[in-house]
Design an enzyme around this catalytic site. Structure first.
Site, PDB file in Angstrom:
ATOM      1  N   LYS A  21       0.823  -1.217   0.000  1.00 18.75           N
ATOM      2  CA  LYS A  21       0.000   0.000   0.000  1.00 18.75           C
ATOM      3  C   LYS A  21       0.856   1.266   0.000  1.00 18.75           C
ATOM      4  CE  LYS A  21      -3.902  -2.253   2.351  1.00 18.75           C
ATOM      5  NZ  LYS A  21      -4.883  -2.144   3.462  1.00 18.75           N
ATOM      6  N   TYR A  33     -12.669  -3.087  -3.102  1.00 14.94           N
ATOM      7  CA  TYR A  33     -13.152  -2.892  -1.726  1.00 14.94           C
ATOM      8  C   TYR A  33     -14.679  -2.801  -1.656  1.00 14.94           C
ATOM      9  CZ  TYR A  33      -8.361  -2.257  -0.005  1.00 14.94           C
ATOM     10  OH  TYR A  33      -7.045  -2.463   0.354  1.00 14.94           O
ATOM     11  N   PHE A  58     -15.543   4.905   6.491  1.00 13.65           N
ATOM     12  CA  PHE A  58     -14.160   5.168   6.092  1.00 13.65           C
ATOM     13  C   PHE A  58     -13.890   4.856   4.614  1.00 13.65           C
ATOM     14  CE2 PHE A  58     -14.293   0.864   7.920  1.00 13.65           C
ATOM     15  CZ  PHE A  58     -13.753   0.107   6.888  1.00 13.65           C
ATOM     16  N   ARG A 108      -1.783 -14.314   5.023  1.00 13.66           N
ATOM     17  CA  ARG A 108      -2.618 -13.597   5.998  1.00 13.66           C
ATOM     18  C   ARG A 108      -1.979 -13.655   7.389  1.00 13.66           C
ATOM     19  NH1 ARG A 108      -7.006 -10.289   4.507  1.00 13.66           N
ATOM     20  NH2 ARG A 108      -8.035 -10.854   6.442  1.00 13.66           N
ATOM     21  N   THR A 162      -6.029  -6.852  10.687  1.00 14.33           N
ATOM     22  CA  THR A 162      -6.224  -5.584   9.980  1.00 14.33           C
ATOM     23  C   THR A 162      -5.693  -4.391  10.783  1.00 14.33           C
ATOM     24  OG1 THR A 162      -8.246  -6.554   9.069  1.00 14.33           O
ATOM     25  CG2 THR A 162      -7.964  -4.169   8.809  1.00 14.33           C
ATOM     26  N   ARG A 193       2.110  -6.174   9.781  1.00 10.33           N
ATOM     27  CA  ARG A 193       1.285  -5.023  10.165  1.00 10.33           C
ATOM     28  C   ARG A 193       1.636  -4.534  11.563  1.00 10.33           C
ATOM     29  NH1 ARG A 193      -4.461  -7.098   7.568  1.00 10.33           N
ATOM     30  NH2 ARG A 193      -4.356  -5.882   5.636  1.00 10.33           N
ATOM     31  N   ASN A 240      -2.042   0.203   6.951  1.00 14.11           N
ATOM     32  CA  ASN A 240      -1.559  -1.051   7.549  1.00 14.11           C
ATOM     33  C   ASN A 240      -0.656  -1.829   6.579  1.00 14.11           C
ATOM     34  OD1 ASN A 240      -3.482  -1.916   5.773  1.00 14.11           O
ATOM     35  ND2 ASN A 240      -4.748  -2.996   7.267  1.00 14.11           N
ATOM     36  N   HIS A 279      -2.076  -5.436   1.637  1.00 18.35           N
ATOM     37  CA  HIS A 279      -3.293  -6.218   1.416  1.00 18.35           C
ATOM     38  C   HIS A 279      -2.874  -7.643   1.079  1.00 18.35           C
ATOM     39  CE1 HIS A 279      -7.083  -7.637  -0.301  1.00 18.35           C
ATOM     40  NE2 HIS A 279      -6.336  -8.167  -1.258  1.00 18.35           N
ATOM     41  N   GLU A 304      -9.007 -11.794  -7.339  1.00 16.43           N
ATOM     42  CA  GLU A 304      -8.126 -10.616  -7.258  1.00 16.43           C
ATOM     43  C   GLU A 304      -6.960 -10.723  -8.246  1.00 16.43           C
ATOM     44  OE1 GLU A 304      -7.198 -10.215  -3.078  1.00 16.43           O
ATOM     45  OE2 GLU A 304      -9.261  -9.625  -2.607  1.00 16.43           O
TER      46      GLU A 304
HETATM   47  P1  IDP Z   1      -8.033  -6.785   5.504  1.00 17.72           P
HETATM   48  O1  IDP Z   1      -7.169  -5.836   4.703  1.00 17.72           O
HETATM   49  O2  IDP Z   1      -7.337  -7.227   6.774  1.00 17.72           O
HETATM   50  O3  IDP Z   1      -8.566  -7.942   4.694  1.00 17.72           O
HETATM   51  P2  IDP Z   1     -10.673  -5.543   5.327  1.00 17.72           P
HETATM   52  O4  IDP Z   1     -11.744  -5.600   6.384  1.00 17.72           O
HETATM   53  O5  IDP Z   1     -10.909  -6.298   4.061  1.00 17.72           O
HETATM   54  O6  IDP Z   1      -9.301  -5.957   6.043  1.00 17.72           O
HETATM   55  O7  IDP Z   1     -10.458  -4.006   5.002  1.00 17.72           O
HETATM   56  C1  IDP Z   1      -9.719  -3.619   3.886  1.00 17.72           C
HETATM   57  C2  IDP Z   1      -8.865  -2.420   4.255  1.00 17.72           C
HETATM   58  O8  IDP Z   1      -9.694  -1.323   4.626  1.00 17.72           O
HETATM   59  C3  IDP Z   1      -7.957  -2.617   5.477  1.00 17.72           C
HETATM   60  O9  IDP Z   1      -6.761  -3.310   5.200  1.00 17.72           O
HETATM   61  C4  IDP Z   1      -7.708  -1.181   5.905  1.00 17.72           C
HETATM   62  O10 IDP Z   1      -6.730  -0.552   5.090  1.00 17.72           O
HETATM   63  C5  IDP Z   1      -9.075  -0.552   5.644  1.00 17.72           C
HETATM   64  N1  IDP Z   1      -9.932  -0.588   6.842  1.00 17.72           N
HETATM   65  C6  IDP Z   1     -10.602  -1.661   7.345  1.00 17.72           C
HETATM   66  N2  IDP Z   1     -11.278  -1.333   8.462  1.00 17.72           N
HETATM   67  C7  IDP Z   1     -11.048  -0.011   8.672  1.00 17.72           C
HETATM   68  C8  IDP Z   1     -11.474   0.927   9.680  1.00 17.72           C
HETATM   69  O11 IDP Z   1     -12.204   0.604  10.620  1.00 17.72           O
HETATM   70  N3  IDP Z   1     -11.003   2.206   9.557  1.00 17.72           N
HETATM   71  C9  IDP Z   1     -10.188   2.600   8.525  1.00 17.72           C
HETATM   72  N4  IDP Z   1      -9.776   1.764   7.558  1.00 17.72           N
HETATM   73  C10 IDP Z   1     -10.181   0.465   7.633  1.00 17.72           C
HETATM   74 MG    MG Z   2      -9.888  -7.928   3.121  1.00 18.96          MG
END
Ligand code: IDP
Ligand code: MG
Length: 144
Positions: A15, A55, A63, A91, A97, A108, A118, A121, A132
């Protein structure tokens, strides 16, 4: 045959926070040390349309606009990585996350600065990995 023993592919995105901090080599090196090989890799600036698709599971979240803004703020590195049990293992290496909740030793936890920023992805299931990889790469861009 036990689950995960077959060679799998997963998709990762380094990212904008990873790119800006100069951590791409460090993060890729971590995956190579964990037995992953690189099957495809490129640097791209992701379009809003592609990010909205990628997304889409978060489109109702408050957000979401900020996430799209962040993910398109600089070019990112997308890569296809291969290993046995690649999806689950990637993962694990990335961690939860929210970097503050991610286990010690995960990418992370070590480098992430917020839930949004973070670092990385990684596909969350075999099915999303397939989807993907198709989203980001043409078949001819992936090495056998
Ligand atoms: P993941 O990346 O661990 O699979 P997802 O729930 O798919 O998590 O969310 C995708 C991305 O969206 C996260 O990696 C993060 O960058 C962002 N994100 C997820 N939850 C939040 C939040 O509560 N606040 C801000 N950004 C978030
Ligand atoms: Mg995800």
């Amino acid at each position: 045959m036990p689950a995960g023993i077959l060679m799998e592919s997963t998709l990762i995105i380094l990212k904008p926070d990873c790119v800006k901090a100069g951590l791409c080599g460090t993060v890729l090196s971590r995956f190579e040390k964990e037995g992953f090989t690189i099957a495809a890799m490129k640097m791209v600036r992701l379009s809003r349309a592609l990010l909205e698709e990628h997304y889409s599971h978060l489109s109702g979240k408050p957000f979401f606009p900020s996430l799209l803004e962040f993910m398109s703020s600089t070019p990112v590195i997308v890569a296809v990585l291969k290993r046995e049990n690649a999806v689950e293992k990637a993962r694990q290496i990335c961690g939860k996350t929210n970097p503050a909740e991610a286990a010690e030793g995960t990418i992370r936890r070590q480098y992430g600065s917020s839930v949004q920023a973070n670092i990385i992805h990684a596909s969350d299931s075999l099915q999303s990995a397939e989807r993907e990889i198709r989203r980001f790469f043409k078949p001819e861009e992936i090495c056998a």
